[in-house]
Scaffold this motif. Structure first.
Motif, PDB file in Angstrom:
ATOM      1  N   ASN A  93     -80.768  53.710  -5.624  1.00 45.07           N
ATOM      2  CA  ASN A  93     -80.248  52.341  -5.468  1.00 45.07           C
ATOM      3  C   ASN A  93     -79.142  52.239  -4.425  1.00 45.07           C
ATOM      4  OD1 ASN A  93     -81.964  51.123  -7.310  1.00 45.07           O
ATOM      5  ND2 ASN A  93     -80.599  51.521  -9.037  1.00 45.07           N
ATOM      6  N   GLN A  94     -79.350  52.887  -3.264  1.00 40.02           N
ATOM      7  CA  GLN A  94     -78.331  52.772  -2.227  1.00 40.02           C
ATOM      8  C   GLN A  94     -78.963  52.589  -0.858  1.00 40.02           C
ATOM      9  OE1 GLN A  94     -75.913  56.121  -0.928  1.00 40.02           O
ATOM     10  NE2 GLN A  94     -77.201  57.549  -2.083  1.00 40.02           N
ATOM     11  N   ILE A  95     -78.199  51.925   0.007  1.00 41.25           N
ATOM     12  CA  ILE A  95     -78.571  51.781   1.413  1.00 41.25           C
ATOM     13  C   ILE A  95     -77.465  52.447   2.217  1.00 41.25           C
ATOM     14  CG2 ILE A  95     -79.097  50.189   3.293  1.00 41.25           C
ATOM     15  CD1 ILE A  95     -79.856  48.114   1.179  1.00 41.25           C
ATOM     16  N   ILE A  96     -77.849  53.290   3.169  1.00 40.97           N
ATOM     17  CA  ILE A  96     -76.885  53.997   4.007  1.00 40.97           C
ATOM     18  C   ILE A  96     -76.937  53.379   5.402  1.00 40.97           C
ATOM     19  CG2 ILE A  96     -76.233  56.226   4.987  1.00 40.97           C
ATOM     20  CD1 ILE A  96     -78.002  57.240   2.382  1.00 40.97           C
ATOM     21  N   PHE A  97     -75.794  52.873   5.848  1.00 40.82           N
ATOM     22  CA  PHE A  97     -75.684  52.248   7.163  1.00 40.82           C
ATOM     23  C   PHE A  97     -74.941  53.210   8.083  1.00 40.82           C
ATOM     24  CE2 PHE A  97     -75.857  48.914   4.016  1.00 40.82           C
ATOM     25  CZ  PHE A  97     -76.707  47.962   4.557  1.00 40.82           C
ATOM     26  N   ASN A  98     -75.506  53.445   9.275  1.00 44.16           N
ATOM     27  CA  ASN A  98     -74.847  54.303  10.252  1.00 44.16           C
ATOM     28  C   ASN A  98     -74.185  53.438  11.310  1.00 44.16           C
ATOM     29  OD1 ASN A  98     -75.564  56.920   9.174  1.00 44.16           O
ATOM     30  ND2 ASN A  98     -77.653  56.329   9.676  1.00 44.16           N
ATOM     31  N   GLY A  99     -73.050  53.914  11.813  1.00 47.72           N
ATOM     32  CA  GLY A  99     -72.200  53.067  12.596  1.00 47.72           C
ATOM     33  C   GLY A  99     -72.117  53.340  14.070  1.00 47.72           C
ATOM     34  N   PRO A 100     -71.153  52.581  14.603  1.00 49.86           N
ATOM     35  CA  PRO A 100     -70.123  51.871  13.855  1.00 49.86           C
ATOM     36  C   PRO A 100     -70.694  50.735  12.999  1.00 49.86           C
ATOM     37  CG  PRO A 100     -69.955  51.391  16.211  1.00 49.86           C
ATOM     38  CD  PRO A 100     -70.983  52.452  16.058  1.00 49.86           C
ATOM     39  N   VAL A 101     -70.064  50.556  11.817  1.00 49.78           N
ATOM     40  CA  VAL A 101     -70.485  49.536  10.855  1.00 49.78           C
ATOM     41  C   VAL A 101     -69.360  48.523  10.719  1.00 49.78           C
ATOM     42  CG1 VAL A 101     -71.330  49.109   8.518  1.00 49.78           C
ATOM     43  CG2 VAL A 101     -71.725  51.330   9.576  1.00 49.78           C
ATOM     44  N   LYS A 102     -69.722  47.234  10.703  1.00 45.25           N
ATOM     45  CA  LYS A 102     -68.735  46.161  10.505  1.00 45.25           C
ATOM     46  C   LYS A 102     -69.199  45.303   9.339  1.00 45.25           C
ATOM     47  CE  LYS A 102     -66.337  42.416  12.933  1.00 45.25           C
ATOM     48  NZ  LYS A 102     -64.990  42.788  12.534  1.00 45.25           N
ATOM     49  N   ILE A 103     -68.318  45.142   8.341  1.00 39.49           N
ATOM     50  CA  ILE A 103     -68.610  44.339   7.156  1.00 39.49           C
ATOM     51  C   ILE A 103     -67.675  43.138   7.174  1.00 39.49           C
ATOM     52  CG2 ILE A 103     -68.695  44.328   4.627  1.00 39.49           C
ATOM     53  CD1 ILE A 103     -68.468  47.661   6.206  1.00 39.49           C
ATOM     54  N   THR A 104     -68.219  41.946   6.987  1.00 38.31           N
ATOM     55  CA  THR A 104     -67.377  40.749   6.927  1.00 38.31           C
ATOM     56  C   THR A 104     -67.705  39.959   5.668  1.00 38.31           C
ATOM     57  OG1 THR A 104     -68.955  39.564   8.325  1.00 38.31           O
ATOM     58  CG2 THR A 104     -67.047  40.501   9.421  1.00 38.31           C
ATOM     59  N   GLN A 105     -66.663  39.364   5.084  1.00 32.29           N
ATOM     60  CA  GLN A 105     -66.797  38.477   3.925  1.00 32.29           C
ATOM     61  C   GLN A 105     -65.628  37.504   3.986  1.00 32.29           C
ATOM     62  OE1 GLN A 105     -66.309  40.232   0.002  1.00 32.29           O
ATOM     63  NE2 GLN A 105     -67.705  38.756  -0.906  1.00 32.29           N
ATOM     64  N   GLY A 106     -65.883  36.289   4.489  1.00 32.39           N
ATOM     65  CA  GLY A 106     -64.785  35.359   4.727  1.00 32.39           C
ATOM     66  C   GLY A 106     -63.852  35.967   5.764  1.00 32.39           C
ATOM     67  N   SER A 107     -62.544  36.063   5.428  1.00 35.14           N
ATOM     68  CA  SER A 107     -61.588  36.666   6.371  1.00 35.14           C
ATOM     69  C   SER A 107     -61.458  38.176   6.179  1.00 35.14           C
ATOM     70  CB  SER A 107     -60.205  36.002   6.237  1.00 35.14           C
ATOM     71  OG  SER A 107     -59.525  36.475   5.095  1.00 35.14           O
ATOM     72  N   ILE A 108     -62.234  38.742   5.227  1.00 42.07           N
ATOM     73  CA  ILE A 108     -62.214  40.191   5.001  1.00 42.07           C
ATOM     74  C   ILE A 108     -63.048  40.877   6.084  1.00 42.07           C
ATOM     75  CG2 ILE A 108     -63.003  42.054   3.468  1.00 42.07           C
ATOM     76  CD1 ILE A 108     -62.383  40.197   1.104  1.00 42.07           C
ATOM     77  N   ASN A 109     -62.479  41.935   6.684  1.00 43.49           N
ATOM     78  CA  ASN A 109     -63.187  42.757   7.674  1.00 43.49           C
ATOM     79  C   ASN A 109     -63.031  44.219   7.292  1.00 43.49           C
ATOM     80  OD1 ASN A 109     -64.167  41.029   9.999  1.00 43.49           O
ATOM     81  ND2 ASN A 109     -62.064  40.324   9.791  1.00 43.49           N
ATOM     82  N   ILE A 110     -64.144  44.954   7.261  1.00 42.71           N
ATOM     83  CA  ILE A 110     -64.109  46.394   7.030  1.00 42.71           C
ATOM     84  C   ILE A 110     -64.859  47.046   8.183  1.00 42.71           C
ATOM     85  CG2 ILE A 110     -64.747  48.295   5.484  1.00 42.71           C
ATOM     86  CD1 ILE A 110     -64.719  46.252   3.163  1.00 42.71           C
ATOM     87  N   ASN A 111     -64.251  48.063   8.776  1.00 43.18           N
ATOM     88  CA  ASN A 111     -64.892  48.816   9.859  1.00 43.18           C
ATOM     89  C   ASN A 111     -64.984  50.272   9.439  1.00 43.18           C
ATOM     90  OD1 ASN A 111     -65.168  46.926  12.313  1.00 43.18           O
ATOM     91  ND2 ASN A 111     -63.121  46.517  11.543  1.00 43.18           N
ATOM     92  N   ALA A 112     -66.161  50.880   9.676  1.00 39.72           N
ATOM     93  CA  ALA A 112     -66.376  52.255   9.239  1.00 39.72           C
ATOM     94  C   ALA A 112     -67.353  52.960  10.172  1.00 39.72           C
ATOM     95  CB  ALA A 112     -66.920  52.264   7.813  1.00 39.72           C
ATOM     96  N   ASP A 113     -67.367  54.302  10.058  1.00 41.83           N
ATOM     97  CA  ASP A 113     -68.359  55.096  10.786  1.00 41.83           C
ATOM     98  C   ASP A 113     -69.670  55.114  10.011  1.00 41.83           C
ATOM     99  OD1 ASP A 113     -66.398  55.709  12.681  1.00 41.83           O
ATOM    100  OD2 ASP A 113     -65.728  57.455  11.556  1.00 41.83           O
TER     101      ASP A 113
END
Length: 174
Positions: A33-53
């Motif tokens: 039950n997982q999805i693996i995203f390879n980056g750079p990865v950018k996640i946004t939710q409203g004003s929330i921003n997450i950046n990851a490898d």
């Protein structure tokens, strides 16, 4: 019954927004039950921003995403505060539990809100409740460090004092 602050209300608005993940590539591990995203990865939710490898998104049985694990060197998190300033966090790993709105920052964890900074090995932060717990390993020199900016240090509020003018002596003819 707790008192809700305007800060919490602003954050609540973010949590009701859709979650968008942009990555270079992704693969699904359906069995786990997982999805693996390879980056750079950018996640946004409203004003929330997450950046990851790399990002791992875990879903519950109903298919709803319940946990995001952002890995980076470092992974970063930012969110606009109710006063318009940006709160930021970074760590080697950021776990974002969507059900509890909890962030778990692990490894070189740093949190900065309006100039006040907390660093430690582990920082737990609840977005909705705005509760923070920071921990160190307790080994050697490893400590939780907190730097708090003085609240009433506003340079523009201090009236500028005019210095008395000193008359310059004219040089005589040489």
């Amino acid at each position: 019954m707790g008192v809700m602050t305007s800060n919490a209300l602003a954050k609540e608005g973010d949590l009701q927004q859709e979650l968008k993940i942009a990555a270079v590539s992704q693969r699904a591990d359906i069995k786990n039950n997982q999805i693996i995203f390879n980056g750079p990865v950018k996640i946004t939710q409203g004003s929330i921003n997450i950046n990851a490898d790399e990002l791992r998104a875990f879903s519950a049985e109903n298919g709803q995403t319940k946990m995001l694990i952002a890995i980076g060197n470092p992974a970063t998190f930012s969110q606009e505060l109710d006063d318009g300033r940006i709160g930021t966090a970074s760590a080697n790993e950021i776990r974002y539990d969507l059900a509890t709105t909890g962030l778990l920052l692990t490894g070189n964890a740093k949190l900065d809100q309006a100039g006040s900074k907390v660093t430690g090995n582990i920082i737990r932060y609840n977005i909705t409740a705005q509760e923070l717990i920071a921990e160190s390993t307790g080994k050697g020199e490893d400590r939780v460090i907190t730097i708090i900016q003085p609240e009433n240090f506003q340079t523009e509020d201090v009236p500028k004092q005019k210095l008395p003018e000193i008359p310059l002596k004219k040089q005589g003819n040489q």
